[in-house]
Design a protein around this motif. Structure first.
Motif, short mmCIF file in Angstrom:
data_model
loop_
_atom_site.label_atom_id
_atom_site.label_comp_id
_atom_site.label_asym_id
_atom_site.label_seq_id
_atom_site.Cartn_x
_atom_site.Cartn_y
_atom_site.Cartn_z
N ASP A 49 5.55 -17.26 31.37
CA ASP A 49 4.53 -16.84 32.33
C ASP A 49 5.13 -16.19 33.56
O ASP A 49 4.59 -15.22 34.11
CB ASP A 49 3.69 -18.06 32.76
CG ASP A 49 2.75 -18.50 31.65
OD1 ASP A 49 2.21 -19.63 31.73
OD2 ASP A 49 2.56 -17.72 30.69
N ARG A 50 6.27 -16.73 34.02
CA ARG A 50 6.89 -16.18 35.23
C ARG A 50 7.25 -14.71 35.03
O ARG A 50 6.96 -13.86 35.85
CB ARG A 50 8.13 -17.00 35.58
CG ARG A 50 8.89 -16.49 36.83
CD ARG A 50 10.16 -17.32 37.10
NE ARG A 50 11.24 -17.03 36.17
CZ ARG A 50 12.21 -16.13 36.37
NH1 ARG A 50 12.21 -15.39 37.47
NH2 ARG A 50 13.17 -15.95 35.48
N ASP A 72 4.06 -12.52 34.64
CA ASP A 72 3.40 -12.27 35.92
C ASP A 72 4.17 -11.24 36.74
O ASP A 72 3.59 -10.36 37.38
CB ASP A 72 3.26 -13.58 36.72
CG ASP A 72 2.23 -14.51 36.11
OD1 ASP A 72 2.26 -15.71 36.41
OD2 ASP A 72 1.40 -14.03 35.30
N SER A 96 -3.27 -11.39 31.33
CA SER A 96 -2.47 -11.08 32.54
C SER A 96 -2.93 -9.80 33.23
O SER A 96 -2.59 -9.56 34.38
CB SER A 96 -0.99 -10.91 32.14
OG SER A 96 -0.82 -9.70 31.40
N SER A 133 2.90 -7.61 37.89
CA SER A 133 2.83 -7.25 39.32
C SER A 133 3.50 -5.92 39.59
O SER A 133 3.13 -5.21 40.52
CB SER A 133 3.49 -8.35 40.16
OG SER A 133 4.90 -8.32 40.00
#
Lengths: 347, 245
Positions: free
Chosen positions: A101-102, A105, A152, A109
């Motif tokens: 997930d890190r 994300d 996401s 971004s």
């Protein structure tokens, strides 16, 4: 005075490490990561281009294994692009095994275009994309992230490689991917494999079948097939510029046969990004790309046959997808016939 | 609207009288000289070699460098740019720019192949900012692959050097090349489907490379393959624009 064909895309091969040993992948695996300094120099090299829009692409091996270098070099590139007034986009392809997930994300971004490497249903996928240790279910690894990727908000798609032996399942494999939520496809035929005329025709037949079924969705843009806009076919001589882990500049097709060592070095001599060359001085046409790879395998008739085959097949694929696109989007009244074989060189 | 004017065998004096008569007819047609549209004052000469009669050409060029008429185009051949000793005729070249200074004006040069002399003329015209259109024959019966690649690489060099003031157009062959590979490559170059001579040269080289490799795979001593390969080796660095190796 010389001709220039400046590039606006650059591929950084961040690492030779990978959790998989895909059967069609010729990239020589092992240790060797790109340093942050080299990655930053690569980004600077790209941002030296005269074009106002450039794209930095991260590959490997598995690029997410060197995520810190990816992230820091990308952020450096963003800052520099801002100062230069350039529009910068990013791309990466991943087997998704290390996509947590890190990372997801973060990639979202920075507005990366993320391509997941999926070749089809589990049978097709796992037949080619085998784990290093033999215990990795590579299909399961990528399937489990799709829901998170969709949620996401990242722009994403699938890069699928079809080996000749999997052609009979191609349409079914793409249907499977549609069922699990994929809507954007870049469909590669395996480089370095021999593609007979029958293999190619079978591939075209599978694609026609698919296009007939999904024509409305394709025309509406609900399903995207990247091959309809072939920036660079034949892929084997597309002249894409890549940076090796040590900063050496190469052309893309050198990776396609890396596990079969060439008999001679590339005649191109493109340099090393750590020496701060000028990207605007690069000239890599289709001929230049073909000449380099053919001369690298001087004295290796088997490799030359494969190279010629892949060039010829690439031209057929290009013509086919161009004609298929015309039919899908209503520019042609009938579905395409299979293109004639290139007369210049046979399979 | 201006029509092509043929000088034929007219003398200098006759040419002057012809232009005067043309001026009178325009004035009669439009009533007033100031009402004659600029387009009607543009002259195209249809003779196959306007510069062949040097003295007459110089006279007309000087005349047309001044109003009311202006020169839009004339056709000529490469040889007419050279003096007997084989040097470029600098007097003739100097007279061209003032006469061809109107927007869109160009000299049209027809030639077989694209020789070193054609390249020298093109460079000299570009140096004097004279727009030029080269209509060249890609192939004759004797054209080889190497000849074709040489022509195309010259065109690419000139395209880069001369910029927009240089154009090359391929003419259909009266007699195709006897060499099969040259014939096939020239046929495509004649169409120039991309309109881009760099792409055409690249395509020819790619085709020659792949064909030579295929033939060598079948027969390592294939003469045809070795000829193609030699041509590729001569021009594989065409992008450096330095001429054949």
């Amino acid at each position: 005075m010389r001709l220039r064909d400046p590039k606006s895309n650059l591929q950084l091969f961040l690492t030779r490490r990978c959790q998989l040993r895909c059967r069609y992948c010729a990239f020589r695996k092992g240790k060797g990561d790109m340093s942050l300094k080299t990655a930053v120099n690569g980004a600077d090299f790209l941002l030296g281009a005269r074009q106002t829009e450039v794209c930095l692409e991260y590959y490997g091996g598995e690029p997410l294994l060197v995520f810190d270098v990816l992230a820091e070099s990308a952020d450096h590139a963003v800052r520099k692009a801002g100062k230069l007034g350039k529009k910068l986009t990013f791309y990466t392809a991943t087997n998704a095994i290390a996509l947590d997930d890190r990372k997801l994300d973060w990639l979202a971004s920075r507005k990366f275009f993320l391509e997941l490497s999926i070749d089809g249903g589990s049978a097709t996928h796992n037949s080619q994309r085998v784990g290093l240790s033999g215990r990795v279910d590579s299909y399961a690894a990528v399937e489990k992230v799709i829901a998170r990727v969709r949620a996401s908000g990242i722009q994403w798609g699938v890069i699928a490689v079809c080996a000749p032996e999997n052609v009979p399942r191609l349409a079914r494999d793409i249907e499977h991917m549609l069922d699990i939520g994929v809507r954007s496809f870049d469909l590669n035929y395996a480089f370095g494999a021999g593609w007979s005329r029958e293999d190619q025709d079978a591939y075209f037949a599978q694609m026609l079948r698919l296009a007939r079924r999904h024509r409305r969705s394709l025309a509406a843009g609900e399903i995207r097939i990247g091959n309809f806009w072939p920036i660079a076919e034949p892929g084997i001589i597309n002249g894409a510029l890549t940076v090796d882990t040590d900063g050496t500049l190469r052309q893309f097709n050198e990776w396609m046969f890396e596990d079969k060592p060439p008999r001679a070095p590339s005649p191109l001599g493109l340099g090393n990004v750590n020496d701060r060359p000028d990207i605007n001085e690069i000239y890599l046409s289709q001929f230049a790309s073909a000449y380099a790879i053919v001369r690298m395998y001087e004295g290796d008739p088997a490799m030359k046959r494969t190279i010629l085959n892949n060039i010829s097949a690439g031209f057929r694929f290009k013509r086919f997808f161009s004609a298929l696109k015309a039919w899908v989007f209503g520019e042609a009244a009938r579905p395409p016939a299979f293109p004639p074989a290139a007369p210049e060189w046979r399979l | 609207m201006s029509q092509g004017i043929s000088l034929g065998k007219k003398s200098v004096g006759e040419c002057g009288r012809m232009l005067a008569a043309h001026a009178r007819s325009l004035q009669k047609r439009y009533g007033r000289w100031s009402w004659v549209p600029a387009e009607s004052l543009a002259l195209d000469f249809s003779d196959p070699d306007f510069l062949a009669d040097r003295e007459r050409a110089l006279h007309l060029l000087r005349l047309l460098a001044k109003p009311p008429f202006h020169l839009r185009s004339f056709r000529t051949r490469i040889g007419s740019f050279f003096r007997d000793a084989g040097e470029l005729d600098r007097g003739l070249l100097a007279a061209l720019r003032p006469a061809l200074s109107a927007p869109g004006a160009a000299v049209i040069i027809e030639t077989d192949g694209f020789s070193g002399r054609a390249e020298a003329v093109a460079a000299a015209l570009a140096d004097r900012k004279v727009a030029q259109v080269h209509r060249f024959v890609c192939q004759t019966a004797d054209t080889t692959v190497e000849d074709l690649l040489e022509s195309l690489s010259r065109i690419v060099r000139l395209q880069i050097r001369c910029g927009e003031g240089f154009r090359a157009e391929a003419l259909p062959a009266a007699e195709p090349a006897r060499d099969r590979d040259a014939r096939e490559l020239a046929a495509r170059a004649e169409r120039c489907p991309t309109g881009d001579w760099v792409k055409e040269l690249d395509w020819c080289l790619l085709t020659a490379l792949c064909r030579s490799e295929e033939l060598l795979l079948e027969d390592r001593r294939s003469r045809r393959a070795l000829v193609l390969r030699a041509a590729v080796e001569r021009f594989h660095l065409y992008h450096e624009l330095g001429g054949a190796r």
